[in-house]
Design a protein around this motif. Structure first.
Motif, PDB file in Angstrom:
ATOM      1  N   ALA A  76     101.337   5.892 -98.018  1.00 53.67           N
ATOM      2  CA  ALA A  76     102.479   6.503 -98.708  1.00 53.67           C
ATOM      3  C   ALA A  76     102.987   7.725 -97.951  1.00 53.67           C
ATOM      4  CB  ALA A  76     102.101   6.881-100.130  1.00 53.67           C
ATOM      5  N   LEU A  77     102.065   8.507 -97.402  1.00 55.68           N
ATOM      6  CA  LEU A  77     102.474   9.713 -96.673  1.00 55.68           C
ATOM      7  C   LEU A  77     103.224   9.353 -95.399  1.00 55.68           C
ATOM      8  CD1 LEU A  77      99.260  11.937 -97.059  1.00 55.68           C
ATOM      9  CD2 LEU A  77     101.358  11.976 -98.428  1.00 55.68           C
ATOM     10  N   GLU A  78     102.727   8.357 -94.683  1.00 57.86           N
ATOM     11  CA  GLU A  78     103.375   7.965 -93.431  1.00 57.86           C
ATOM     12  C   GLU A  78     104.726   7.314 -93.698  1.00 57.86           C
ATOM     13  OE1 GLU A  78     103.673   7.217 -89.167  1.00 57.86           O
ATOM     14  OE2 GLU A  78     102.907   8.756 -90.546  1.00 57.86           O
ATOM     15  N   TYR A  79     104.791   6.479 -94.726  1.00 55.46           N
ATOM     16  CA  TYR A  79     106.076   5.856 -95.068  1.00 55.46           C
ATOM     17  C   TYR A  79     107.102   6.925 -95.452  1.00 55.46           C
ATOM     18  CZ  TYR A  79     109.590   3.304 -97.761  1.00 55.46           C
ATOM     19  OH  TYR A  79     110.784   2.820 -98.238  1.00 55.46           O
ATOM     20  N   ARG A  98     107.188   9.984 -94.478  1.00 50.30           N
ATOM     21  CA  ARG A  98     107.594  10.678 -93.244  1.00 50.30           C
ATOM     22  C   ARG A  98     108.626   9.860 -92.484  1.00 50.30           C
ATOM     23  NH1 ARG A  98     106.858  10.751 -87.930  1.00 50.30           N
ATOM     24  NH2 ARG A  98     105.559   8.858 -87.966  1.00 50.30           N
ATOM     25  N   LEU A  99     108.399   8.557 -92.403  1.00 54.50           N
ATOM     26  CA  LEU A  99     109.290   7.694 -91.641  1.00 54.50           C
ATOM     27  C   LEU A  99     110.696   7.635 -92.249  1.00 54.50           C
ATOM     28  CD1 LEU A  99     106.792   4.790 -90.916  1.00 54.50           C
ATOM     29  CD2 LEU A  99     107.801   6.307 -89.200  1.00 54.50           C
ATOM     30  N   VAL A 100     110.776   7.654 -93.585  1.00 54.54           N
ATOM     31  CA  VAL A 100     112.099   7.558 -94.220  1.00 54.54           C
ATOM     32  C   VAL A 100     112.720   8.923 -94.462  1.00 54.54           C
ATOM     33  CG1 VAL A 100     111.495   5.369 -95.312  1.00 54.54           C
ATOM     34  CG2 VAL A 100     111.222   7.495 -96.608  1.00 54.54           C
ATOM     35  N   GLY A 101     111.931  10.002 -94.233  1.00 53.40           N
ATOM     36  CA  GLY A 101     112.497  11.342 -94.327  1.00 53.40           C
ATOM     37  C   GLY A 101     112.549  11.927 -95.715  1.00 53.40           C
ATOM     38  N   GLN A 143     114.121   3.281-106.054  1.00 51.58           N
ATOM     39  CA  GLN A 143     115.401   3.413-105.353  1.00 51.58           C
ATOM     40  C   GLN A 143     115.190   3.680-103.860  1.00 51.58           C
ATOM     41  OE1 GLN A 143     114.728   4.869-108.317  1.00 51.58           O
ATOM     42  NE2 GLN A 143     116.077   3.579-109.566  1.00 51.58           N
ATOM     43  N   VAL A 144     114.208   4.524-103.516  1.00 52.77           N
ATOM     44  CA  VAL A 144     113.900   4.797-102.105  1.00 52.77           C
ATOM     45  C   VAL A 144     113.395   3.517-101.431  1.00 52.77           C
ATOM     46  CG1 VAL A 144     112.405   6.077-100.516  1.00 52.77           C
ATOM     47  CG2 VAL A 144     113.421   7.247-102.486  1.00 52.77           C
ATOM     48  N   PHE A 145     112.506   2.792-102.117  1.00 55.06           N
ATOM     49  CA  PHE A 145     111.981   1.549-101.549  1.00 55.06           C
ATOM     50  C   PHE A 145     113.100   0.532-101.334  1.00 55.06           C
ATOM     51  CE2 PHE A 145     108.012   2.670-104.177  1.00 55.06           C
ATOM     52  CZ  PHE A 145     107.534   3.499-103.179  1.00 55.06           C
ATOM     53  N   ALA A 146     114.042   0.471-102.281  1.00 56.26           N
ATOM     54  CA  ALA A 146     115.126  -0.504-102.186  1.00 56.26           C
ATOM     55  C   ALA A 146     116.016  -0.242-100.982  1.00 56.26           C
ATOM     56  CB  ALA A 146     115.959  -0.493-103.466  1.00 56.26           C
TER      57      ALA A 146
END
Length: 373
Positions: A223-226, A228-231, A240-243
Motif C-alpha cells: 500500500a505504501l509503495e502504490y 508513492r507511485l500514484v502520488g 476512487q484512487v484505485f479506479a
C-alpha cells in the motif's frame, strides 16, 4: 425488457415482468440490485415467470434504457424465435476442480444439438467474491474451443460481502452459471478499456495468489509503495484512487487491468483478478473515457447497420471513475444511444481472460433479410 425501481421485491418483480411475454420467451436474464433480497426476488420470479428459465446474478449497478442505474431490477427476455439455450451450474467452485468443470462442460456441448445456420456463444455469470473466475474462464475456453465466452462477475454494490448467481429458479453463492446460447442473429463481441501503460516496470515481490493479496511491491509494503507511485498519502487511498490508477499486466501483446479492491490492515492490497509473485506490471493512465466508450460501441454489421441491442458487462470501477468525474449523465446518454443493456460487475471475462475496469459485451443485430427475387 422490464425494469423496476420498487424497493419491495414482489412489487419490483410484478412491475418488471409486466413487459415480459412468457409464451414467447426462451429464457430471461435477471440482474438484481443489492437493495433487493435476491432470495425473495427469485421466489417472485418463479411465480411470475413460471415455465421460463431465469438466469443472472446480483450486481454492482445496472445498465438500463435510462443508462446507468444503481437500484433497478432489470429483466431481459430472449425470444424463442431467435434463441435456444442450454445451461450448467458449477457449484462449490472455491477451490475449483478444473477437471470436473471441463468434463461437465464437455458433456453439455455434446448434448446441445446444433441448429443448421445458427450461431453459438456462451455467457458466464460467477460469484464475484469466489476469486476463481480466472481459472474457470481459462478452463472453459480450452474445453469450448472455438465458442466465444463473454461474462461478468456478480456484484454486491460496493459492499463486497456476498454475491449470488441465479440458475433455473434458485440462487447460489460460491457458484457459476454457464449458458450455451444458439441464435439466428448475427453478433459481435466487444471488449475495451481506456488505459495506457505509463512509467517504469513494477514488480510484485510478495503475494498470495489464492487470496489475490499483494504484500510487497518493489520490495516495499504494497500500500505504501502504490501510494508513492500514484502520488498520494497511504491514508488517502480509496476506491476512487484505485479506479483512476489501476495496474496493468501485459499478456500476449495486450495489456489487461488488474484492479485493486481495498487496503487491508497490514498495508497489503487486495486485488480483483489473478496476481502472483514476480509479475511485472505497470501503472495505467486513463484516456478520455467518453471518447473511448463511443469508439468502442461504434460497431456495425456487414450491411452497415447498428446493433439491435448490446448486452454489456461494465466494471463497477469504471462507473466509480465516471461518477467521480461527474460524467454519469453523458455516459448514460451514450449507453442509451447505443442500446446497451446489462450490469456493473466485479470483473469481466472474454477470450479466456478475467479482467477488470473493462467493458465486455455482445452486440446482437437484427436478422439479415435476404432478397429471394
Amino acid at each position: 425488457m422490464g425494469r423496476s425501481q420498487a424497493l419491495d421485491p414482489y412489487v419490483a418483480v410484478n412491475e418488471a415482468c409486466a413487459e415480459i411475454d412468457c409464451a414467447l420467451s426462451c429464457f430471461v436474464l435477471a440482474f438484481i440490485p443489492n437493495e433487493l433480497d435476491p432470495a425473495e426476488v427469485t421466489r417472485a420470479l418463479n411465480y411470475k415467470l413460471a415455465g421460463v428459465p431465469v438466469f443472472g446474478c446480483t450486481t454492482a449497478g445496472q445498465i438500463t434504457v435510462k443508462g446507468y442505474e444503481s437500484d433497478a431490477l432489470l429483466l431481459l427476455a430472449f425470444p424463442k424465435a431467435n434463441f435456444r439455450c442450454s445451461s450448467i451450474l458449477f457449484e462449490n467452485i472455491r477451490p475449483l476442480n478444473s477437471t470436473e468443470v471441463a468434463a461437465k462442460a464437455q458433456r453439455q456441448v455434446e448434448k446441445f444439438r446444433h441448429t443448421a445456420g445458427w450461431n453459438r456463444l456462451a455467457l458466464m455469470f460467477s460469484d464475484g467474491l469466489s476469486k476463481q473466475e480466472d481459472l474457470l474462464v481459462s478452463t472453459l475456453e480450452t474445453v469450448l474451443d472455438g465458442l466465444p465466452i463473454f461474462g461478468g462477475s456478480a456484484g454486491d454494490g460496493l459492499q463486497y460481502e456476498e454475491t449470488f448467481v441465479l440458475h433455473n429458479g434458485e440462487i447460489h453463492c460460491n457458484a457459476s452459471v454457464l449458458l450455451q446460447i444458439e441464435t439466428n442473429l448475427q453478433f459481435q463481441g466487444i471488449g475495451f478499456d481506456h488505459f495506457l501503460p505509463i512509467g517504469s516496470e513494477i514488480i510484485i515481490t510478495d503475494a498470495d495468489p489464492e487470496e489475490r493479496m499483494v504484500y510487497e511491491i518493489n520490495g516495499a509494503p504494497a500500500a505504501l509503495e502504490y501510494a508513492r507511485l500514484v502520488g498520494c498519502a497511504a491514508e488517502d487511498l480509496s476506491p476512487q484512487v484505485f479506479a483512476e490508477n489501476p495496474m496493468l499486466l501485459r499478456q500476449n501483446l495486450n495489456y489487461y487491468v488488474r484492479a485493486i479492491r481495498e487496503v487491508t490492515d497490514g498495508q497489503a492490497l487486495s486485488f480483483l483478478a489473478a496476481i502472483d509473485d514476480g509479475l511485472i506490471m505497470t501503472l495505467g493512465r486513463g484516456k478520455e473515457i467518453i471518447e473511448t466508450l463511443e469508439a468502442g460501441l461504434d460497431i456495425h454489421d456487414s450491411a452497415g447497420k447498428s446493433p439491435d441491442f448490446i448486452l454489456g458487462f461494465d466494471c463497477v470501477l469504471r462507473k466509480l471513475e465516471i461518477e467521480q468525474k461527474q460524467l454519469s449523465r453523458q455516459v448514460s446518454d451514450v449507453l442509451q444511444t447505443r442500446r446497451v443493456i446489462g450490469f456493473n460487475t466485479y470483473g469481466e471475462q472474454q477470450s479466456g481472460v478475467h479482467m477488470n475496469q473493462t467493458f465486455v459485451g455482445v452486440a446482437f443485430f437484427e436478422p439479415v433479410v435476404r432478397d429471394l427475387s
